[in-house]
Design an enzyme around this catalytic site. Structure first.
Site, mmCIF file in Angstrom:
data_model
loop_
_atom_site.group_PDB
_atom_site.id
_atom_site.type_symbol
_atom_site.label_atom_id
_atom_site.label_comp_id
_atom_site.label_asym_id
_atom_site.label_seq_id
_atom_site.Cartn_x
_atom_site.Cartn_y
_atom_site.Cartn_z
ATOM 1 N N LYS A 80 -8.536 16.139 -50.716
ATOM 2 C CA LYS A 80 -8.647 16.480 -49.283
ATOM 3 C C LYS A 80 -7.300 16.557 -48.560
ATOM 4 O O LYS A 80 -6.382 15.796 -48.817
ATOM 5 C CB LYS A 80 -9.522 15.430 -48.557
ATOM 6 C CG LYS A 80 -10.999 15.534 -48.823
ATOM 7 C CD LYS A 80 -11.621 16.849 -48.415
ATOM 8 C CE LYS A 80 -12.113 16.971 -47.022
ATOM 9 N NZ LYS A 80 -13.024 16.059 -46.460
ATOM 10 N N TYR B 61 -6.666 1.882 2.257
ATOM 11 C CA TYR B 61 -6.501 1.407 0.881
ATOM 12 C C TYR B 61 -7.629 0.472 0.495
ATOM 13 O O TYR B 61 -8.059 -0.367 1.286
ATOM 14 C CB TYR B 61 -5.158 0.670 0.745
ATOM 15 C CG TYR B 61 -4.951 0.057 -0.629
ATOM 16 C CD1 TYR B 61 -4.407 0.799 -1.666
ATOM 17 C CD2 TYR B 61 -5.361 -1.251 -0.891
ATOM 18 C CE1 TYR B 61 -4.256 0.248 -2.935
ATOM 19 C CE2 TYR B 61 -5.216 -1.813 -2.147
ATOM 20 C CZ TYR B 61 -4.667 -1.060 -3.178
ATOM 21 O OH TYR B 61 -4.524 -1.599 -4.429
ATOM 22 N N LYS C 215 -4.350 3.878 -11.920
ATOM 23 C CA LYS C 215 -3.036 3.970 -12.558
ATOM 24 C C LYS C 215 -3.138 4.162 -14.069
ATOM 25 O O LYS C 215 -2.488 5.058 -14.627
ATOM 26 C CB LYS C 215 -2.198 2.731 -12.237
ATOM 27 C CG LYS C 215 -1.715 2.729 -10.788
ATOM 28 C CD LYS C 215 -0.806 1.544 -10.477
ATOM 29 C CE LYS C 215 -1.585 0.251 -10.470
ATOM 30 N NZ LYS C 215 -0.790 -0.878 -9.960
ATOM 31 N N GLU D 30 -7.751 17.438 -34.854
ATOM 32 C CA GLU D 30 -9.035 16.870 -34.431
ATOM 33 C C GLU D 30 -8.815 15.834 -33.329
ATOM 34 O O GLU D 30 -9.607 15.716 -32.392
ATOM 35 C CB GLU D 30 -9.745 16.217 -35.629
ATOM 36 C CG GLU D 30 -10.254 17.240 -36.621
ATOM 37 C CD GLU D 30 -10.726 16.602 -37.926
ATOM 38 O OE1 GLU D 30 -11.593 17.185 -38.562
ATOM 39 O OE2 GLU D 30 -10.213 15.536 -38.310
ATOM 40 N N SER E 280 -7.829 11.904 -47.727
ATOM 41 C CA SER E 280 -9.057 11.115 -47.653
ATOM 42 C C SER E 280 -8.835 9.834 -48.441
ATOM 43 O O SER E 280 -8.079 9.818 -49.414
ATOM 44 C CB SER E 280 -10.204 11.928 -48.256
ATOM 45 O OG SER E 280 -11.205 11.068 -48.718
ATOM 46 N N ASN F 213 0.813 -1.224 0.000
ATOM 47 C CA ASN F 213 0.000 0.000 0.000
ATOM 48 C C ASN F 213 0.845 1.272 0.000
ATOM 49 O O ASN F 213 0.513 2.240 -0.676
ATOM 50 C CB ASN F 213 -0.956 0.003 1.199
ATOM 51 C CG ASN F 213 -1.947 -1.137 1.123
ATOM 52 O OD1 ASN F 213 -2.020 -1.818 0.101
ATOM 53 N ND2 ASN F 213 -2.707 -1.357 2.190
ATOM 54 N N HIS G 64 -18.069 35.401 -30.425
ATOM 55 C CA HIS G 64 -19.205 34.645 -30.989
ATOM 56 C C HIS G 64 -18.867 34.092 -32.379
ATOM 57 O O HIS G 64 -19.759 33.881 -33.192
ATOM 58 C CB HIS G 64 -20.476 35.505 -31.090
ATOM 59 C CG HIS G 64 -20.774 36.290 -29.847
ATOM 60 N ND1 HIS G 64 -21.554 35.806 -28.819
ATOM 61 C CD2 HIS G 64 -20.371 37.528 -29.461
ATOM 62 C CE1 HIS G 64 -21.627 36.710 -27.850
ATOM 63 N NE2 HIS G 64 -20.910 37.765 -28.214
ATOM 64 N N GLN H 276 -6.342 0.552 -7.515
ATOM 65 C CA GLN H 276 -5.468 0.015 -8.551
ATOM 66 C C GLN H 276 -5.850 0.579 -9.923
ATOM 67 O O GLN H 276 -5.000 0.751 -10.788
ATOM 68 C CB GLN H 276 -5.603 -1.515 -8.553
ATOM 69 C CG GLN H 276 -4.795 -2.227 -9.602
ATOM 70 C CD GLN H 276 -4.691 -3.714 -9.303
ATOM 71 O OE1 GLN H 276 -4.025 -4.117 -8.362
ATOM 72 N NE2 GLN H 276 -5.370 -4.534 -10.092
HETATM 73 N N1 ARG Z 1 -1.481 -3.694 -7.339
HETATM 74 C C1 ARG Z 1 -1.943 -2.895 -6.255
HETATM 75 C C2 ARG Z 1 -2.305 -1.486 -6.766
HETATM 76 O O1 ARG Z 1 -1.963 -1.169 -7.838
HETATM 77 C C3 ARG Z 1 -0.900 -2.740 -5.223
HETATM 78 C C4 ARG Z 1 -1.395 -2.613 -3.840
HETATM 79 C C5 ARG Z 1 -2.060 -3.867 -3.400
HETATM 80 N N2 ARG Z 1 -2.429 -3.806 -2.032
HETATM 81 C C6 ARG Z 1 -3.275 -4.632 -1.477
HETATM 82 N N3 ARG Z 1 -3.531 -4.477 -0.233
HETATM 83 N N4 ARG Z 1 -3.883 -5.544 -2.166
HETATM 84 O O2 ARG Z 1 -2.937 -0.728 -6.094
#
Ligand code: ARG
Length: 486
Positions: free
Chosen positions: A277, A311, A319, A284, A271, A104, A150, A316
């Site tokens: 084009k 936690y 990320k 975009e 295109s 954690n 505008h 997770q």
């Molecule tokens: N893979 C987990 C994450 O990305 C790591 C932490 C996991 N901790 C746990 N108590 N299961 O958050």
């Protein structure tokens, strides 16, 4: 590796569901560095022996150049790295790596290290793009164009003024990210799973080794809060909306209807069917990917909002939203910089469009104000002049004296004076007369450009100092590791 309490292994499908191993490649190196700082500190505090430290540190060092086998059955990079250390260093030493820490505090450490690097990269990319905007502005201080409100032509302006506005907007993005860094660069390492440890670790020492400015002190806060993630992604989401607006301007201005600019071929797509084009797909996509970043922010906020303290595995999921946000924004900035530096500006067309519209209407009104006529009266006179010009399909400058007489009916204003003012104003003179601070006036451009150049240089120094601080801490850590490994 940790399932002794549970007895059974995860089925393949469940393992695939819970595993973050594929997202974790982005933090593998940070996890190794964090593990090295942690084990070095354990040794310095006499919690593990020099021999243990040597074995752990050298197996971690060997992992730095390794390509991880993500199909190894590990749930995440933390488990995988620890198991590889145990394999190489042996359980007697390697089994001590995870003393007084938890996944954690590990994962949140890695995320903080990754975001602080991404912020520095983004800040450098922002400065490059701002510099490109200012250098193109420098070449277009005399390029006249309409300014819009505008999406209707509003006042005559200069292309440099437009570019400098975008430079200032991006400078605020830079400043926001620069300030966010201070809250990111705090170490959570040693917070343990949630409540700390009875083992006499030194959190300040690992923070210093890894180049952090301080600690996330409270162990519950350190392991469970992700407000810093939301803050980072918010800052980038704002940045992306700014890039998206520039993209939209350039998309509009590169249409054949506008023809103000032409994008270099390398930033357009053909295109599959219409041979003529030249589509502005790249810009975009900046608009489109901005939506993705806003989506990432929404994903993060909704993940965190309902979570009980401490936690939770939900965390997770944030990320991949961070990685995607960084990747999109860094690429968008690199691309915009190159688009700017290769942009063809159709100076003649911009000027022609500006002159063919009645953009001097406000200037006429302001000249009358300088002769003592109340603005509300001058606004009315000028408005009537525009209407007469519009109805007779000619520019204001071609109106006859009898037209002008109609515009001053009911006022004490001399039509001859109005006529004189009209014949003295051109788009060019209007821009010379524009003297207010920060305006599109010709003289303001030079001042703003030199001011921005100075600021960019100052910011470059600030960022490189920051990068040097981190690098010298990591160099120092690596030197200490070499001393032990031998
Ligand atoms: N893979 C987990 C994450 O990305 C790591 C932490 C996991 N901790 C746990 N108590 N299961 O958050």
């Amino acid at each position: 590796m940790y399932r002794s309490r549970l007895g059974t292994d995860l089925s393949d499908i469940t393992l695939d569901y819970v595993s973050s191993i594929n997202d974790d490649s982005e933090i593998a190196l940070y996890d190794i560095l964090g593990s090295q700082a942690h084990s070095l500190m354990l040794f310095q505090k006499n919690i593990i022996t020099k021999n243990d430290a040597k074995k752990i540190l050298s197996s971690l060092e060997n992992l730095k150049n390794k390509k991880f086998d993500t199909s190894s059955g590990a749930e995440d990079i933390h488990e995988l790295i620890e198991s590889l250390v145990i394999k190489e260093a042996g359980m007697a030493s390697g089994g001590k790596l995870h003393t007084a820490r938890s996944r954690n505090d590990q994962v949140v450490l890695d995320i903080r290290m990754k975001i602080r690097d991404d912020i520095n990269i983004l800040c450098n990319c922002l400065l490059d793009t701002i510099e490109a905007l200012v250098s193109v502005a420098n070449n277009h201080q005399k390029t006249i164009m309409p300014l819009y409100t505008h999406l209707q032509q509003a006042q005559a302006g200069l292309f440099s003024h437009y570019l400098l506005a975008q430079a200032d907007i991006l400078q605020r993005d830079f400043e926001r990210l620069y300030e966010t860094f201070q809250r990111i660069n705090q170490s959570p390492l040693g917070a343990g799973p949630v409540g700390g440890t009875s083992i006499p670790i030194d959190r300040h020492s690992t923070a210093k080794m890894l180049g952090f400015d301080g600690l996330v002190e409270n162990s519950l806060d350190a392991t469970s809060a992700r407000d810093f993630v939301a803050e980072y992604v918010s800052m980038v989401a704002i940045l992306m909306t700014n890039l998206s607006r520039i993209s939209e301007d350039f998309v509009i201005w590169s249409t054949s209807e506008f023809s103000f600019i032409e994008l270099s071929d390398e930033f357009t797509s053909p295109s599959s069917v219409m041979p003529q084009k030249k589509n502005p797909d790249i810009l975009e996509l900046t608009r489109g990917k901005t939506a993705e970043v806003i989506g990432n922010l929404t994903a993060i906020l909704t993940t965190v909002k309902g979570l009980a303290s401490g936690y939770g595995r939900d965390l997770q999921q944030v990320k991949s939203s961070i990685w995607s946000t960084s990747k999109i924004s860094i690429s968008a900035l690199l691309i915009l910089k190159s688009i700017l530096l290769t942009l063809k500006v159709n100076v003649k067309q911009m000027k022609k469009v500006t002159e063919s519209s009645n953009l001097i209407a406000l200037d006429i009104a302001e000249k009358l104000v300088q002769d003592g006529v109340p603005f509300r009266v001058t606004h009315k006179i000028s408005g009537i002049l525009v209407q007469l010009a519009h109805n007779s399909k000619k520019p204001i400058s071609k109106l006859t004296l009898s037209d002008i007489e109609k515009s001053v009916v009911g006022t004490k204003v001399d039509p001859a004076m109005v006529s004189k003012i009209i014949s003295s104003i051109t788009v060019v003179s209007s821009l010379k007369d524009r003297i207010s601070y920060g305006s599109s006036g010709s003289n303001e451009q030079k001042r703003m450009i030199s001011d921005r150049v100075k600021r960019i240089n100052q910011y470059r120094t600030d960022i490189s100092n920051r990068e040097n601080n981190i690098n010298s801490s990591i160099d120092d850590l690596e030197r200490q590791i070499r001393e032990i490994i031998g």
